[in-house]
Enzyme design. Structure first.
Site, short mmCIF file in Angstrom:
data_model
loop_
_atom_site.label_atom_id
_atom_site.label_comp_id
_atom_site.label_asym_id
_atom_site.label_seq_id
_atom_site.Cartn_x
_atom_site.Cartn_y
_atom_site.Cartn_z
N LYS A 154 0.69 -1.23 0.04
CA LYS A 154 -0.06 0.06 0.03
C LYS A 154 0.74 1.38 -0.06
CE LYS A 154 -4.55 -1.48 2.05
NZ LYS A 154 -5.43 -1.37 2.87
N ASN A 171 -4.77 2.03 -1.76
CA ASN A 171 -5.32 0.69 -1.84
C ASN A 171 -6.14 0.63 -3.16
OD1 ASN A 171 -7.67 2.15 -1.48
ND2 ASN A 171 -8.51 0.21 -0.65
N ASP A 178 -10.44 2.83 1.30
CA ASP A 178 -10.57 2.26 2.70
C ASP A 178 -11.30 3.20 3.49
OD1 ASP A 178 -9.62 -0.31 2.27
OD2 ASP A 178 -7.57 0.16 2.99
N GLY A 200 -7.14 2.03 17.67
CA GLY A 200 -5.99 1.78 16.65
C GLY A 200 -5.61 2.94 15.89
N ALA A 201 -4.33 2.58 15.34
CA ALA A 201 -3.49 3.63 14.70
C ALA A 201 -2.79 2.92 13.36
CB ALA A 201 -2.48 4.51 15.66
N GLY A 203 -3.11 1.03 9.35
CA GLY A 203 -3.20 1.37 8.10
C GLY A 203 -4.73 1.92 8.04
N ASN A 257 -4.37 4.07 21.30
CA ASN A 257 -3.56 2.99 20.62
C ASN A 257 -2.75 2.39 21.73
OD1 ASN A 257 -3.31 1.53 18.30
ND2 ASN A 257 -1.15 2.24 18.17
N ARG A 258 -2.33 1.22 21.52
CA ARG A 258 -1.42 0.46 22.51
C ARG A 258 0.02 1.04 22.23
NH1 ARG A 258 -1.23 -5.86 20.87
NH2 ARG A 258 -0.42 -4.88 19.50
N ARG A 317 2.87 5.20 17.60
CA ARG A 317 1.96 5.24 16.42
C ARG A 317 0.63 5.93 16.48
NH1 ARG A 317 0.30 -0.91 14.19
NH2 ARG A 317 0.48 -0.36 12.15
N GLY A 349 -18.39 -4.20 9.75
CA GLY A 349 -17.39 -3.88 8.99
C GLY A 349 -17.70 -4.45 7.33
P1 NDP Z 1 -2.58 -2.95 11.09
O1 NDP Z 1 -1.50 -3.98 11.59
O2 NDP Z 1 -1.74 -1.76 10.20
O3 NDP Z 1 -3.10 -2.36 12.59
C1 NDP Z 1 -3.68 -3.00 13.72
C2 NDP Z 1 -4.01 -2.20 14.90
O4 NDP Z 1 -4.73 -2.90 15.68
C3 NDP Z 1 -2.91 -1.39 15.48
O5 NDP Z 1 -3.33 -0.17 16.01
C4 NDP Z 1 -2.39 -2.21 16.85
O6 NDP Z 1 -2.00 -1.65 17.59
C5 NDP Z 1 -3.99 -2.69 16.89
N1 NDP Z 1 -4.11 -4.05 17.75
C6 NDP Z 1 -3.80 -5.29 17.05
N2 NDP Z 1 -4.11 -6.10 18.29
C7 NDP Z 1 -4.39 -5.56 19.62
C8 NDP Z 1 -4.36 -5.71 20.75
N3 NDP Z 1 -4.33 -7.16 21.03
N4 NDP Z 1 -4.66 -4.79 21.73
C9 NDP Z 1 -4.72 -3.55 21.18
N5 NDP Z 1 -4.44 -3.01 19.97
C10 NDP Z 1 -4.38 -4.16 19.10
O7 NDP Z 1 -3.89 -3.65 10.64
P2 NDP Z 1 -4.86 -2.67 9.60
O8 NDP Z 1 -5.18 -1.31 10.24
O9 NDP Z 1 -4.40 -2.74 8.32
O10 NDP Z 1 -6.13 -3.61 9.74
C11 NDP Z 1 -6.75 -3.43 11.01
C12 NDP Z 1 -8.20 -4.69 10.80
O11 NDP Z 1 -8.87 -3.96 10.03
C13 NDP Z 1 -7.96 -5.87 10.22
O12 NDP Z 1 -8.40 -6.64 11.16
C14 NDP Z 1 -8.60 -5.72 8.93
O13 NDP Z 1 -9.14 -6.98 8.97
C15 NDP Z 1 -9.58 -4.86 9.14
N6 NDP Z 1 -9.74 -4.11 7.95
C16 NDP Z 1 -11.26 -3.87 7.48
C17 NDP Z 1 -11.33 -3.29 6.45
C18 NDP Z 1 -12.88 -3.59 6.00
O14 NDP Z 1 -13.15 -2.83 4.49
N7 NDP Z 1 -13.65 -3.80 6.82
C19 NDP Z 1 -10.61 -3.02 5.55
C20 NDP Z 1 -9.00 -2.83 6.03
C21 NDP Z 1 -8.84 -3.38 7.36
P3 NDP Z 1 -0.61 -1.22 17.85
O15 NDP Z 1 -0.12 -0.13 17.07
O16 NDP Z 1 -0.31 -0.84 19.11
O17 NDP Z 1 0.27 -2.60 17.43
#
Ligand code: NDP
Length: 284
Positions: free
Chosen positions: A73, A94, A109, A132-133, A135, A156-157, A161, A250
């Site tokens: 991306k 995307n 997105d 969350g922070a 993509g 965000n954790r 980020r 979603g």
């Molecule tokens: P990234 O890996 O870029 O980001 C993941 C995020 O989730 C980060 O902010 C991460 O925090 C947080 N996270 C993950 N696990 C935990 C946890 N146990 N506790 C706290 N925070 C957590 O992924 P994307 O942003 O690309 O995707 C995120 C989700 O969105 C995916 O599940 C994907 O399926 C969904 N999605 C849905 C779409 C739709 O059209 N419905 C489109 C795109 C994505 P940290 O920074 O602290 O690691």
């Protein structure tokens, strides 16, 4: 003799690694069939080092556009001629459109999320809590801010980020933004209008996980959205619904980003219901 050449299809697809699990193909091809378009969408497993060759190949073969997913991306931007406004601010693409030989990058997105959200609430003038922070959160935060949300609290954790995304929103959009480090059960401020889970918490197979929130602070009338597409109804949404919140799943984001992409590529307004049904079949 037919007026249109019968054996040359419009070509689109996805460049990702891995690509085999990505279900977008099912909903896009369902729309192509429904609208009688002689068009194809092909998932392509493309290694990072091969991305440039894949992009040049698509152009050479006359593709009208393609999606990019992880890990391409950001990397794809160096192969494009032009970026749409939000894609430029987000710093990720995307959806690529090939127009008169020029490659234009969009980020559909966040736009897909916004279209889905607008079925229940206009974000203009509203306050948002965004978990969350990553993509997806980045795309959503920028689109909400450009659509007139007044303030976004990014929870965000990973502190760095979260802070970086809040800084991006403040610097590049008219909205206010602050980052909060996610420790313990987060209490939603009472003046919040919209709450979004943009983390991967709750995604299949971890369907019993839900964001660490003090659920007593989710109150009636708040709009609560989850971007997890599988399962569409997460435990987070169940909890919010039981407290009188208006919930959004979603699938809406996923379907609408596809609708927007199809419009870019073919000019057709695809039927979201047909696409939603195709996804429901996949996620059954
Ligand atoms: P990234 O890996 O870029 O980001 C993941 C995020 O989730 C980060 O902010 C991460 O925090 C947080 N996270 C993950 N696990 C935990 C946890 N146990 N506790 C706290 N925070 C957590 O992924 P994307 O942003 O690309 O995707 C995120 C989700 O969105 C995916 O599940 C994907 O399926 C969904 N999605 C849905 C779409 C739709 O059209 N419905 C489109 C795109 C994505 P940290 O920074 O602290 O690691």
């Amino acid at each position: 003799m037919t007026a249109t050449p019968p054996f040359l299809s419009t070509l689109t697809g996805l460049f990702a690694r891995p690509a085999a699990e990505n279900p977008t193909v099912a909903m896009i091809e369902a729309a192509y069939r429904h609208h009688g378009l002689d068009a194809r969408y092909v998932n392509c497993d493309v290694a990072p080092d091969d991305l440039g060759a894949a992009v040049r190949g698509a152009v050479a073969m006359g593709w009208v556009g393609f999606h990019c997913s992880l890990p391409h991306k950001i990397a794809v931007i160096s192969h494009l001629d032009e970026l749409a406004e939000s894609a430029e601010v987000i710093g990720a693409v995307n959806c690529v459109i090939v127009r008169d030989g020029r490659l234009v990058g969009e980020n559909t997105d966040g736009q897909g999320f916004l279209t889905s959200l607008r079925t229940t609430i206009d974000p203009r003038g509203k306050t948002v809590v965004l978990f969350g922070a990553g993509g997806a959160a980045r795309a959503i935060a920028v689109e909400l801010a450009l659509a007139g949300a007044t303030h976004i609290t990014i929870v965000n954790r990973d502190p760095a980020r979260g802070a970086e995304l809040a800084e991006l929103v403040r610097r590049r959009t008219p909205a206010g933004a602050e980052a909060r480090v996610w420790v313990g059960a987060f209490r939603i401020p009472a003046d919040t209008n919209i709450v979004v889970n943009a983390t991967s918490i709750g995604l299949f197979p971890d369907v019993h996980e839900r964001p660490n929130v003090d659920y007593t602070t989710l109150t009636e009338g708040m709009v609560v959205a989850d971007i997890i597409p599988n399962p569409p109804q997460t435990e987070f949404l169940d909890e919010a619904e039981s407290r009188g919140c208006v919930v959004l799943n979603g699938l809406g984001m996923l379907v609408n980003q596809g609708v927007i992409s199809i419009k870019h590529w073919t000019g057709v307004d695809a039927d979201p219901q047909v696409m939603r049904e195709a996804l429901r079949e996949v996620f059954r």
